[in-house]
Design a protein around this motif. Structure first.
Motif, short mmCIF file in Angstrom:
data_model
loop_
_atom_site.label_atom_id
_atom_site.label_comp_id
_atom_site.label_asym_id
_atom_site.label_seq_id
_atom_site.Cartn_x
_atom_site.Cartn_y
_atom_site.Cartn_z
N ASP A 1 0.84 -1.12 -0.04
CA ASP A 1 0.03 0.06 -0.03
C ASP A 1 0.77 1.38 0.04
OD1 ASP A 1 -2.54 -1.33 -0.15
OD2 ASP A 1 -2.79 -1.34 2.16
N GLN A 2 1.87 1.16 0.79
CA GLN A 2 3.00 2.39 0.87
C GLN A 2 3.60 2.61 -0.63
OE1 GLN A 2 5.07 1.14 4.14
NE2 GLN A 2 4.08 2.57 5.51
N CYS A 3 3.69 1.63 -1.22
CA CYS A 3 4.38 1.58 -2.44
C CYS A 3 3.46 1.72 -3.54
CB CYS A 3 5.25 0.38 -2.62
SG CYS A 3 6.47 0.30 -1.54
N ALA A 4 2.21 1.76 -3.24
CA ALA A 4 1.02 2.03 -4.30
C ALA A 4 0.85 0.84 -5.48
CB ALA A 4 1.08 3.57 -5.01
N VAL A 5 1.33 -0.10 -5.02
CA VAL A 5 1.51 -1.53 -5.66
C VAL A 5 -0.24 -2.16 -5.74
CG1 VAL A 5 2.22 -3.82 -6.10
CG2 VAL A 5 3.52 -1.76 -5.37
N GLN A 6 -0.92 -2.21 -6.82
CA GLN A 6 -2.22 -2.86 -6.57
C GLN A 6 -2.29 -4.20 -7.47
OE1 GLN A 6 -4.51 0.44 -7.94
NE2 GLN A 6 -4.27 1.53 -5.83
N ALA A 7 -3.41 -4.58 -7.49
CA ALA A 7 -3.54 -5.77 -8.36
C ALA A 7 -3.03 -5.74 -9.71
CB ALA A 7 -5.10 -6.33 -8.10
N ASP A 8 -3.31 -4.80 -10.42
CA ASP A 8 -2.98 -4.85 -12.01
C ASP A 8 -1.41 -4.54 -12.03
OD1 ASP A 8 -2.67 -2.20 -10.99
OD2 ASP A 8 -3.43 -1.40 -12.53
N ALA A 9 -0.51 -4.45 -11.15
CA ALA A 9 0.89 -4.48 -11.24
C ALA A 9 1.58 -5.85 -11.39
CB ALA A 9 1.24 -3.73 -9.79
N LEU A 10 2.67 -5.42 -12.23
CA LEU A 10 3.48 -6.54 -12.76
C LEU A 10 4.74 -6.33 -12.56
CD1 LEU A 10 4.34 -9.48 -14.18
CD2 LEU A 10 4.46 -7.96 -16.26
N LEU A 11 5.24 -7.02 -11.32
CA LEU A 11 6.92 -6.74 -10.89
C LEU A 11 7.74 -7.82 -11.50
CD1 LEU A 11 5.97 -6.12 -6.88
CD2 LEU A 11 5.88 -4.57 -8.97
N HIS A 12 8.92 -7.41 -11.37
CA HIS A 12 10.23 -8.50 -11.96
C HIS A 12 10.99 -8.59 -10.70
CE1 HIS A 12 10.04 -7.34 -16.63
NE2 HIS A 12 8.73 -7.68 -16.07
N PHE A 13 11.26 -9.83 -10.53
CA PHE A 13 12.18 -10.43 -9.44
C PHE A 13 13.15 -10.50 -10.11
CE2 PHE A 13 13.52 -13.75 -6.58
CZ PHE A 13 13.96 -12.72 -5.43
N THR A 14 14.53 -9.64 -10.06
CA THR A 14 15.60 -9.84 -10.90
C THR A 14 16.77 -9.56 -10.35
OG1 THR A 14 16.69 -8.77 -12.88
CG2 THR A 14 15.33 -7.27 -11.45
N PRO A 15 18.09 -9.89 -10.42
CA PRO A 15 19.09 -9.66 -10.01
C PRO A 15 19.37 -8.09 -9.87
CG PRO A 15 19.66 -11.45 -11.60
CD PRO A 15 18.41 -10.90 -11.73
N MET A 16 19.87 -7.56 -8.81
CA MET A 16 20.27 -6.29 -8.76
C MET A 16 21.66 -5.85 -9.31
SD MET A 16 18.70 -5.27 -4.86
CE MET A 16 19.60 -6.76 -4.28
N HIS A 17 22.69 -6.90 -9.23
CA HIS A 17 23.74 -6.68 -9.92
C HIS A 17 23.78 -7.40 -11.31
CE1 HIS A 17 25.39 -5.88 -5.88
NE2 HIS A 17 26.75 -5.44 -6.50
N LYS A 18 24.07 -6.66 -12.30
CA LYS A 18 23.96 -6.94 -14.07
C LYS A 18 25.12 -6.85 -14.47
CE LYS A 18 19.16 -6.14 -13.77
NZ LYS A 18 18.33 -7.50 -13.71
N ASN A 19 25.40 -7.28 -15.56
CA ASN A 19 26.59 -6.86 -16.32
C ASN A 19 26.44 -5.48 -17.35
OD1 ASN A 19 27.86 -9.31 -15.85
ND2 ASN A 19 26.46 -10.49 -17.08
N LEU A 20 27.45 -4.83 -17.34
CA LEU A 20 27.50 -3.60 -17.89
C LEU A 20 28.95 -3.36 -18.72
CD1 LEU A 20 26.15 -0.73 -18.17
CD2 LEU A 20 27.65 0.00 -16.22
N ARG A 21 28.56 -2.86 -19.86
CA ARG A 21 29.97 -2.62 -20.35
C ARG A 21 30.34 -1.18 -20.40
NH1 ARG A 21 31.42 -4.64 -26.18
NH2 ARG A 21 31.92 -6.38 -25.37
N VAL A 22 31.52 -0.90 -19.57
CA VAL A 22 31.67 0.40 -19.28
C VAL A 22 33.03 0.89 -20.03
CG1 VAL A 22 32.83 1.62 -17.38
CG2 VAL A 22 31.11 -0.12 -17.02
N GLN A 23 32.91 1.83 -20.90
CA GLN A 23 34.04 2.70 -21.60
C GLN A 23 34.65 3.61 -20.73
OE1 GLN A 23 33.30 5.53 -24.86
NE2 GLN A 23 34.34 4.21 -26.08
N LEU A 24 36.23 3.28 -20.58
CA LEU A 24 36.80 4.15 -19.62
C LEU A 24 37.38 5.28 -20.53
CD1 LEU A 24 39.02 1.18 -18.17
CD2 LEU A 24 37.05 2.19 -17.02
N PRO A 25 37.92 6.19 -19.70
CA PRO A 25 38.35 7.45 -20.57
C PRO A 25 39.71 7.30 -21.51
CG PRO A 25 38.32 7.85 -17.88
CD PRO A 25 38.11 6.33 -18.36
#
Length: 709
Positions: A75-99
């Motif tokens: 309720d505090q997050c305003a999530v209701q019955a029509d919501a679709l949530l993803h359960f997913t890793p917080m750490h993901k692969n990212l390609r980082v270009q350095l200077p």
């Protein structure tokens, strides 16, 4: 009444959760008072799969946000019955270009604020003072052709939702959020990806990972275009050797070779307006990268955002020094910052020395060749104290330490008039206590008679006007006046005179007098900078194995100008720096870069309140400048006079309140949040000190840059 073990009418309902790892959807029976942590616990119990789910979190695609607060209820997050949530890793692969334009595949946290992600990434890479860096999106030539507000809008479906299905929050840097996976914009070529041998102490670095996404493609950037097709049914992933090439190097040493495709992908601004438009790409440090349209396997550029480099130390900062050096080098080669012909040849000579020293044994900074940090601090403090007590070596009429230091000499002076002829006149100059006085004779100067001209140098803009080959040593001053910035020029006879007066003017612009302990070192820095620009008496011996490719050493402008003489001129300039070690050559390159008049000025196209025409706003570490589109300075405000800065988010207007002026403007070339963050960021960096450099106050950074308090 019971239904599937649940009492109908008890207020519970089914919440749809998509588990990205398993590519499956689950219905979890919840109530409005179920907290986020409870939802994840129920989901894991329902999956009945024994694995570590501790790095997983709930992502709400339609709201474009993470549900990070596990104690908050639905309720505090305003999530209701029509919501679709993803359960997913917080750490993901990212390609980082350095200077240095190499790319690394890193595993980073997509769920925390971008500022925190950068801090963690820099820790893995061995880069101190991560507050100086940030993420930005790769740019395309098209971004230089339009202001941010005039960029073509992305296509939306009939519900007004972006193609990735995400509603975009109004307070997001919308250049980023409007570049989601599925966007039609892309770079013409992929980035090169070089392997990195981690330095000692970087064991926590994530190795180069598989270049595949869950949908079987590797995406070259945040715009979602495919580089390598992949069938998930065909054996293992592409090896890091195939992806990254065969050479090996650490982050402290950049290989000289660069992929032609990477070079072609670089954007080259041709005007100040285009330089300003490049700053549209910075991410919002107060939001997570996921909230800004970045998805797994996308590319982000890690760059030094704030040009205030604190405590550069060869003993601890080999990676940081190399990456600053590389960012400076590419700024010069891409003509993002202007320099003279002599300066360009000096930079080329220093780069040549860096490349030659890269294969030579270097001093060991790790085994006692440099004193400990505590000893460094004590020695520096004692040196400053000695300089302060002894005073600066300034021309003065008396040795009385209570006397205000004074600098005087005979110089040439010119103040442009609208229809006047450019002619310099000789005057006797006297500078004391931030005031410049001009007299007709030496006697008038000595007796402090009424001067012909009197100028207050505090807050002025100081620009070199030097041509060493023509023995021209000039100083351009832009001084605040009732009509904006008033131009005047000083001409010196030789480089010694120039260094003395240039140092005085530069310190005066910052509000520092001749008594400042840094005056003598500033004079030495200017003289060394001039000395390096002179051709050597005879070229140093260059091994035949060293191959100079002009485009790797000088910008295209000087390639065309010098043509057949270029290589010989680089050899001649190299004679002045041939004895420098690798780290000294890089440090001299950085110091010379910092001496350029355009160094550290981040530009934005703006409209000031009450004005119809577009103008430029320049933000630097110690000042904010109002400029014409052609670069002429109109007004300068010093950071130390800044009392407040905030944004009206409804109309996207920014207000900066100074001691004697209130300035309101709208930013056309980027979201106003970017300007706000640059100003707050420089204020934050100015608060650093030796006593407080062990911990980074993230809360204070967000208070100064976030704009929401």
């Amino acid at each position: 009444m019971l239904s599937n073990g649940h009492i109908i009418g008890d207020g519970s309902w089914d919440l749809k959760v998509y588990v990205t790892d398993l590519q499956t959807e689950r219905l979890i029976r919840v109530k409005g008072d179920t907290h986020i942590g409870g939802v994840m616990l129920k989901l894991v119990e329902d999956l009945e799969i024994s694995m570590d789910w501790s790095d997983h979190g709930l992502w709400w695609p339609s709201r474009n946000c993470w549900l990070n607060h596990t104690r908050s209820t639905l309720d505090q997050c305003a999530v209701q019955a029509d919501a679709l949530l993803h359960f997913t890793p917080m750490h993901k692969n990212l390609r980082v270009q350095l200077p240095d334009l190499r790319c690394l595949d890193m595993r980073v946290n997509f769920s925390i604020k971008t500022f925190s992600t950068v801090i963690a990434l820099c820790k893995d890479l061995g880069i101190r003072h991560p507050e100086e860096l940030s993420f930005c999106k790769p740019l395309e030539p098209a971004h230089l052709k339009h202001n941010f507000k005039d960029m073509p809008k992305k296509k939306q479906d009939h519900n007004g939702v972006q193609r990735n299905g995400n509603h975009l929050p109004s307070d997001t840097n919308t250049f980023i959020a409007n570049s989601p996976v599925g966007s039609t914009l892309s770079l013409d070529k992929s980035f090169s990806c070089a392997p990195v041998t981690p330095q000692r102490g970087l064991q926590s670095s994530t190795p180069v990972s598989s270049p595949m996404g869950q949908n079987g493609t590797w995406k070259r950037n945040g715009f979602g275009n495919e580089i390598n097709g992949y069938s998930p049914n065909v054996g293992n992933s592409i090896s890091s050797e195939r992806l990254n090439g065969s050479f090996d190097s650490s982050l402290a040493h950049t290989p000289p070779a660069l992929s032609p495709d990477t070079r072609k992908s670089l954007v080259r601004p041709k005007t100040l307006v285009e330089k300003a438009r490049m700053n549209v790409a910075w991410l919002d440090s107060s939001l997570s990268i996921m909230e800004q349209g970045v998805r797994e396997y996308d590319t982000l550029c890690l760059k030094f955002k704030f040009y205030s480099f604190y405590d550069l130390n060869p003993k601890y900062d080999s990676v940081r020094i190399n990456q600053i050096y590389e960012q400076a080098r590419w700024q010069l080669l891409n003509e993002e910052i202007d320099c003279t012909e002599e300066e360009m040849l000096m930079f080329a000579a220093l780069q040549l020395q860096v490349n030659m020293q890269a294969s030579e044994p270097q001093p060991n900074y790790d085994e006692g060749s440099i004193s400990s940090p505590n000893e460094d601090d004590i020695d520096a403090a004692l040196a400053d104290l000695q300089t302060t007590l002894e005073g600066s070596n300034i021309s003065s009429h008396t040795n009385d330490i209570t006397q205000v230091p004074e600098l005087y000499d005979e110089l040439k002076f010119f103040k442009p008039k609208r229809f006047g002829i450019k002619a310099y006149k000789k005057y006797w100059f006297s500078y004391r206590d931030l005031h410049l006085y001009l007299y007709k004779s030496r006697e008038e100067m000595i007796h402090h008679s009424s001067p012909v001209h009197s100028v207050i140098l505090k807050g002025c803009e100081v620009t070199p006007d030097v041509n060493i080959s023509q023995s021209k040593y000039g100083i351009k001053l832009e001084v605040p006046s009732t009509d904006g910035m008033s131009e005047m020029y000083i001409r010196c006879e030789n480089e010694k005179q120039y260094a003395t007066w240039m140092a005085a003017c530069k310190l005066a612009a910052k509000g520092r007098s001749l008594a400042d302990s840094s005056y003598n070192s500033e004079v030495d820095t200017i003289r060394n900078f001039l000395q390096m620009q002179k051709p050597g008496e005879k070229p140093a011996h260059i091994p035949h194995s060293v191959d100079i490719t002009p485009e790797d050493y000088v910008s295209s402008r000087y390639q065309k100008k010098l043509r057949g003489k270029l290589i010989q001129r680089i050899y001649e300039a190299h004679a002045n720096v041939k004895d420098l070690s690798l780290i000294d050559a890089k440090m001299n390159y950085i110091k010379a870069w910092q001496s350029l008049s355009e160094f550290g000025i981040t530009l934005f196209v703006v409209k000031f309140m009450g004005h119809k025409k577009e103008e430029l706003l320049g933000v630097a570490s110690n000042r904010i400048m109002k400029m014409e589109i052609n670069g002429d300075h109109l007004k300068t405000w010093r950071m130390e006079t800044l009392k407040a800065w905030n944004v009206n988010w409804e109309v996207k207007h920014m207000m900066t309140q100074f001691e004697d002026d209130n300035v309101i403007f709208s930013c056309l070339s980027a979201d106003c949040k970017v300007v706000h963050e640059f100003i707050g960021g420089y204020i934050f960096l100015s608060m650093r000190s030796k006593e407080a450099n062990q911990t980074l106050n993230e809360e204070m950074f967000h208070k100064l840059t976030g704009g929401w308090t």
